[in-house]
Motif scaffolding. Structure first.
Motif, PDB file in Angstrom:
ATOM      1  N   ASN A  28      58.677  26.234 176.837  1.00  0.00           N
ATOM      2  CA  ASN A  28      57.549  26.261 175.775  1.00  0.00           C
ATOM      3  C   ASN A  28      57.080  27.842 175.786  1.00  0.00           C
ATOM      4  O   ASN A  28      56.650  28.542 174.747  1.00  0.00           O
ATOM      5  CB  ASN A  28      56.417  25.405 176.020  1.00  0.00           C
ATOM      6  CG  ASN A  28      54.964  25.646 175.249  1.00  0.00           C
ATOM      7  OD1 ASN A  28      54.179  26.248 175.774  1.00  0.00           O
ATOM      8  ND2 ASN A  28      55.181  25.413 173.985  1.00  0.00           N
ATOM      9  N   THR A  32      56.970  30.296 172.887  1.00  0.00           N
ATOM     10  CA  THR A  32      55.874  30.833 172.363  1.00  0.00           C
ATOM     11  C   THR A  32      55.908  32.552 172.180  1.00  0.00           C
ATOM     12  O   THR A  32      55.517  32.883 171.447  1.00  0.00           O
ATOM     13  CB  THR A  32      54.474  30.460 173.106  1.00  0.00           C
ATOM     14  OG1 THR A  32      54.389  28.990 173.270  1.00  0.00           O
ATOM     15  CG2 THR A  32      53.133  31.011 172.945  1.00  0.00           C
ATOM     16  N   CYS A  45      49.543  26.879 167.494  1.00  0.00           N
ATOM     17  CA  CYS A  45      48.724  25.602 168.159  1.00  0.00           C
ATOM     18  C   CYS A  45      48.366  24.733 167.339  1.00  0.00           C
ATOM     19  O   CYS A  45      48.297  23.416 167.615  1.00  0.00           O
ATOM     20  CB  CYS A  45      47.210  26.175 168.556  1.00  0.00           C
ATOM     21  SG  CYS A  45      47.414  27.580 170.041  1.00  0.00           S
ATOM     22  N   ASN A  48      51.165  22.447 167.274  1.00  0.00           N
ATOM     23  CA  ASN A  48      51.246  21.526 168.478  1.00  0.00           C
ATOM     24  C   ASN A  48      50.233  20.590 168.394  1.00  0.00           C
ATOM     25  O   ASN A  48      50.638  19.380 168.836  1.00  0.00           O
ATOM     26  CB  ASN A  48      50.801  22.462 169.578  1.00  0.00           C
ATOM     27  CG  ASN A  48      50.890  21.769 170.993  1.00  0.00           C
ATOM     28  OD1 ASN A  48      49.826  21.130 171.219  1.00  0.00           O
ATOM     29  ND2 ASN A  48      52.004  22.329 171.647  1.00  0.00           N
ATOM     30  N   CYS A 231      56.555  23.711 170.153  1.00  0.00           N
ATOM     31  CA  CYS A 231      55.517  22.891 170.265  1.00  0.00           C
ATOM     32  C   CYS A 231      55.967  21.482 170.843  1.00  0.00           C
ATOM     33  O   CYS A 231      55.139  20.964 171.482  1.00  0.00           O
ATOM     34  CB  CYS A 231      55.038  22.682 169.036  1.00  0.00           C
ATOM     35  SG  CYS A 231      54.230  23.939 168.179  1.00  0.00           S
TER      36      CYS A 231
END
Length: 310
Positions: A28, A32, A45, A48, A231
């Motif tokens: 992750n 990211t 986010c 996610n 995510c």
């Protein structure tokens, strides 16, 4: 003998789940870092938080009668602090190197051990303190703070480092809240995931609406696919960590999760132009001592008990 070994390993499933979560967290982190070069961190986010919503179907509604008002507040605080932790972790990975961000994000064992002792009265023996100190030294060697090593950070790197440190503080409180819920027999991992998803949905949706970052939103199917996979890794890792906290102390989970720093540096070397320095290698080795020691100790301490039962 084989049965005894299986029971011993099963008894340490919390450590195993946390160790597996640390590997997935590193994936992750890598995703990211790449995603936020072209995609708003708030978009990442937000996606996610949406992926947590299916946990609605796994909530144990028949047990909801046991929750008190204080339990509900703890569940809400867990969702809020976990969303804040993800927010600042994403910012840390956006503005500084993967390894540096992860070293700070997972520097929470020291804080977690102190909080767990103060508020949960978790047992704390000499080797626990030793493991925390060794882990902290590993983090120091990886991060190399300017005050000790004389190196300098750009303003952007400093912002990323501060964000990663705030993420560590929020993450430590999340572990503390979850263990408190376990103590009070009011723990439902699916409910916590749902609360985290709802809180994140509102919080990150507001940030996207205000458009306070300069990055564009997802424009191509490849961007969508990469963001969703990134995510999804976070959702799986978070779920495994929540399950581990049902059977392991918060301080132990915090220590084992720091193995993610090592995996992140390995991925950083493979997929980026960064190279490991000798101090980083030593720091990574020190960090790995805790999860390996805890796993071996747990298995060895369980086997004699199983043999006596047989």
């Amino acid at each position: 003998m084989a049965s005894n070994l299986y029971q011993a390993v099963y008894a340490q499933r919390g450590i195993a789940l946390t160790f597996l979560a640390s590997i997935i967290w590193s994936l992750n982190s890598l995703g990211t870092t790449f995603s936020t070069k072209t995609v708003s961190p708030w978009t990442l986010c937000f996606v996610n938080s949406l992926l947590y919503l299916p946990s609605l179907f796994f909530i144990q509604w028949e047990s909801s009668h046991r929750y008190r008002l204080s339990d509900g507040l703890l569940i809400l605080f867990t969702g809020v602090f976990d969303s804040l932790s993800l927010c600042f972790a994403t910012l840390g990975l956006t503005y500084t190197a993967i390894g540096n961000a992860c070293a700070l994000i997972f520097s929470k064992p020291l804080l977690c051990v102190i909080l767990a002792k103060l508020f949960l009265n978790e047992s704390l023996v000499v080797y626990d303190i030793g493991l925390v100190v060794i882990n902290f030294l590993g983090v120091i060697l990886i991060f190399k703070p300017p005050l000790l090593f004389g190196n300098t950070f750009t303003d952007v790197e400093l912002l990323g480092s501060v964000a990663a440190l705030v993420s560590a503080v929020c993450g430590a409180f999340v572990l503390l809240f979850i263990r408190k819920l376990v103590e009070r027999n009011a723990y439902d991992s699916a409910l916590l995931l749902l609360v985290k998803g709802i809180v994140g949905h509102a919080f990150y949706g507001f940030l996207i609406f205000t458009n306070i970052t300069s990055q564009d939103h997802m424009k191509t199917p490849l961007d969508w696919s990469f963001v969703i996979l990134t995510c999804l890794a976070a959702v799986i890792a978070c779920t495994l960590t929540y399950l581990a906290l049902k059977s392991e102390d918060a301080s132990v989970v915090a220590l084992v999760t720091t193995a993610e720093v090592v995996w992140s540096y390995l991925l950083q070397v493979v997929f980026t132009d960064d190279r490991l320095e000798p101090s980083v290698t030593v720091g990574a080795f020190l960090i790995m001592i805790a999860p390996v020691f805890l796993a071996i100790r747990g298995i060895l301490s369980t086997q004699p008990e199983n043999e006596n039962e047989s």
